[in-house]
Write a protein that holds these residues in place. Sequence first.
Motif, short mmCIF file in Angstrom:
data_model
loop_
_atom_site.label_atom_id
_atom_site.label_comp_id
_atom_site.label_asym_id
_atom_site.label_seq_id
_atom_site.Cartn_x
_atom_site.Cartn_y
_atom_site.Cartn_z
N GLN A 148 40.51 19.94 4.81
CA GLN A 148 41.73 19.17 5.01
C GLN A 148 42.04 18.32 3.78
O GLN A 148 43.20 18.22 3.36
CB GLN A 148 41.58 18.25 6.24
CG GLN A 148 41.54 19.00 7.56
CD GLN A 148 40.16 19.51 7.89
OE1 GLN A 148 39.24 19.30 7.11
NE2 GLN A 148 40.01 20.19 9.01
N HIS A 149 41.01 17.74 3.18
CA HIS A 149 41.24 16.91 1.99
C HIS A 149 41.71 17.78 0.82
O HIS A 149 42.55 17.35 0.02
CB HIS A 149 39.95 16.17 1.64
CG HIS A 149 40.13 15.20 0.51
ND1 HIS A 149 40.87 14.02 0.65
CD2 HIS A 149 39.69 15.22 -0.77
CE1 HIS A 149 40.86 13.38 -0.49
NE2 HIS A 149 40.15 14.09 -1.38
N ARG A 150 41.14 19.02 0.69
CA ARG A 150 41.59 19.89 -0.40
C ARG A 150 43.07 20.25 -0.22
O ARG A 150 43.83 20.33 -1.20
CB ARG A 150 40.73 21.16 -0.42
CG ARG A 150 39.31 20.91 -0.92
CD ARG A 150 38.61 22.22 -1.24
NE ARG A 150 38.41 23.04 -0.04
CZ ARG A 150 37.34 22.95 0.74
NH1 ARG A 150 36.40 22.06 0.46
NH2 ARG A 150 37.22 23.72 1.80
N PHE A 151 43.49 20.46 1.05
CA PHE A 151 44.90 20.77 1.29
C PHE A 151 45.78 19.55 0.97
O PHE A 151 46.88 19.69 0.43
CB PHE A 151 45.11 21.20 2.75
CG PHE A 151 46.50 21.65 3.05
CD1 PHE A 151 46.90 22.96 2.77
CD2 PHE A 151 47.44 20.77 3.60
CE1 PHE A 151 48.20 23.36 3.04
CE2 PHE A 151 48.73 21.18 3.86
CZ PHE A 151 49.13 22.49 3.59
N ILE A 152 45.29 18.35 1.34
CA ILE A 152 46.03 17.12 1.02
C ILE A 152 46.23 17.00 -0.48
O ILE A 152 47.30 16.62 -0.97
CB ILE A 152 45.30 15.89 1.60
CG1 ILE A 152 45.32 15.91 3.14
CG2 ILE A 152 45.90 14.60 1.07
CD1 ILE A 152 46.72 15.86 3.72
N GLU A 153 45.19 17.32 -1.24
CA GLU A 153 45.33 17.29 -2.71
C GLU A 153 46.33 18.32 -3.18
O GLU A 153 47.08 18.10 -4.15
CB GLU A 153 43.96 17.54 -3.34
CG GLU A 153 42.96 16.41 -3.15
CD GLU A 153 41.62 16.72 -3.78
OE1 GLU A 153 41.39 17.91 -4.11
OE2 GLU A 153 40.80 15.79 -3.93
N GLN A 154 46.33 19.50 -2.52
CA GLN A 154 47.24 20.58 -2.93
C GLN A 154 48.71 20.16 -2.76
O GLN A 154 49.55 20.51 -3.60
CB GLN A 154 46.93 21.84 -2.10
CG GLN A 154 47.80 23.03 -2.47
CD GLN A 154 47.47 24.24 -1.61
OE1 GLN A 154 46.49 24.24 -0.87
NE2 GLN A 154 48.30 25.28 -1.71
#
Length: 590
Positions: free
Chosen positions: A97-103
């Motif tokens: 979820q955090h990687r998607f937020i960064e994306q």
Amino acid sequence: MKRLSSSIFGVWLPLAAVPAFALLLSFSLIRMLDVESDMRVDAEQNMLWVLHQAEVAALRLTSTIALAEAGAASTDDVALRFDILQSRISLLHAGPQHRFIEQIHFTDTLDQLSRTLDSLAPEIGAFTPNAGPGLRSRLAPFARRLGQAANVAMITEWDDLGGRLEAQRTQLHQAMASLAGIMVAGAVLTVTLVQALRQSHRRNRMLRRERDFSALLIASSGEGILAVDNDGRCTLWNPAMVDITGKSESQATGETLANIANFFTTPAVHQGVARALAGSASQLTLQPLFPPGCATALYVDLHAFPMRDDGTILGAILLLHDASDRHAAQQKEALHRDQLEELVTERTRELNSALQRERSAAELYRNFAAMVSHQFRTPLAVADSALQRLVRRGKRAPAEEIAERAERARRAIAGLTRLVDSTLDAARLDAGQIGARRQRCSVAAIVETVCERQRETTPERQIVLEHAIATSATAFCDPAHVEQILENLLSNAAKYAPHKAPITVRIHADSARLICDVHHDGAPIAFQDRERVFERNYRGVNSAGIAGTGIGLFMAQTLARMQGGELHLQPADQGVTFRLTLPRYAGAMT
């Protein structure tokens, strides 16, 4: 040109088809795995649902605060809704979820919302209706910003889904193309296999013809040829082996080598055959072989080679060659060489003996000169002293004194004569010309004579003679040599004994030896000098300022050993003791 074309289609094309088949099959499998992976939907990556739940949690917390202001909700309800919102925000900080937020570039906004929640935690814990409006105003941005993030997530996921579908379509097309290539490569390999089978049949026919021709060559060969299988049983036995061993082909075929002839049981031959069966060639030369009923051995050369088929060892083939003529020639050559070596050895021994005699003679002449210069001094000094006194007294000397002095001079000259004779005899003895001149001697009489002579030479020295055995005890020795040994020991003691210290000469014996100890109370010989005190021309650290040549003790020990005796330096903490031992005369009594 035809050969080149056959080579291309018969060898290179199948070789190229095999790796192409493997590569295409691997590529197809990889593409199918990629399609399968893309078709899976990871639950943790459904960010639209996660962001929507966070937005709903923020709206419900705001409405619950409003109800609490009106008294329609409790403080626990507010705290529960706050915890739900806080867990939804924490979920956005974890893993994928955090990687998607960064994306989608929502990281800064999410961090700001988290800090706002952290600052609201104390107010929620101490909630009062009056704090409601402030809390709702500060929670207002949560729903708006989470809704914006949900819209961006929906657009991103749709774009990602479309890209994945397009990639899957491309991968499927590639997999189908690979399958077509696999079918082409399989067809090439099938055609090649059919051709290889046809060639294999042709080659088998050629091999059978070559085998028949090889059998003809083996049968007509002058060398003995046999073959064995992995069990050591004979499978081939040519006529030359019949001539060498006396065993027919029917007697040998199917039998183990040990049952055919004892020659194959000898360790060297057995090990050679074992190495061939293990895959290593071996060669043995001039091995004795006794044919049945023949006492004379044949000498054969044996060559053993492994028989392989595509790396598998099927057995071994052995070649035997009659080398009896070569063995006879080598034996004759070895005999001549041994005779020549014996002749050379004998001549060398004679030359070494002559050289040793020459060296011994030269050494003995040097020893003789050294002994003359060292040992003749004492008797000459005695004679000179007696004659000088007669010259000084002149006519005033009474007849008795003249006779007594003359007798002393005659005894000294007689001792000098004996010394010359014994020295020359010693030189002849070491040169191998004569034997030792040993005889029955009274050691006590010799000791008394030498002590009296030393008293005359050094009247300031006190010499004490002790007898621990009967004076009639005899030794088997050379009296002149014993006399010179004792003179050397007494002269040496007189040089190194302290002033006015007595010199003790003690005679004693055991069952086989007569022993004479010469002792004085001087300083013990230093440890580093004890091992070298009998070396020629060696003088110890305590000899500084004392006249000497360093050969007296060397000559004394040499003379003692020449007559079967020995001269030793005895260990002692006080004083110095030299011990002379001589063999007792057979039948002597103590």
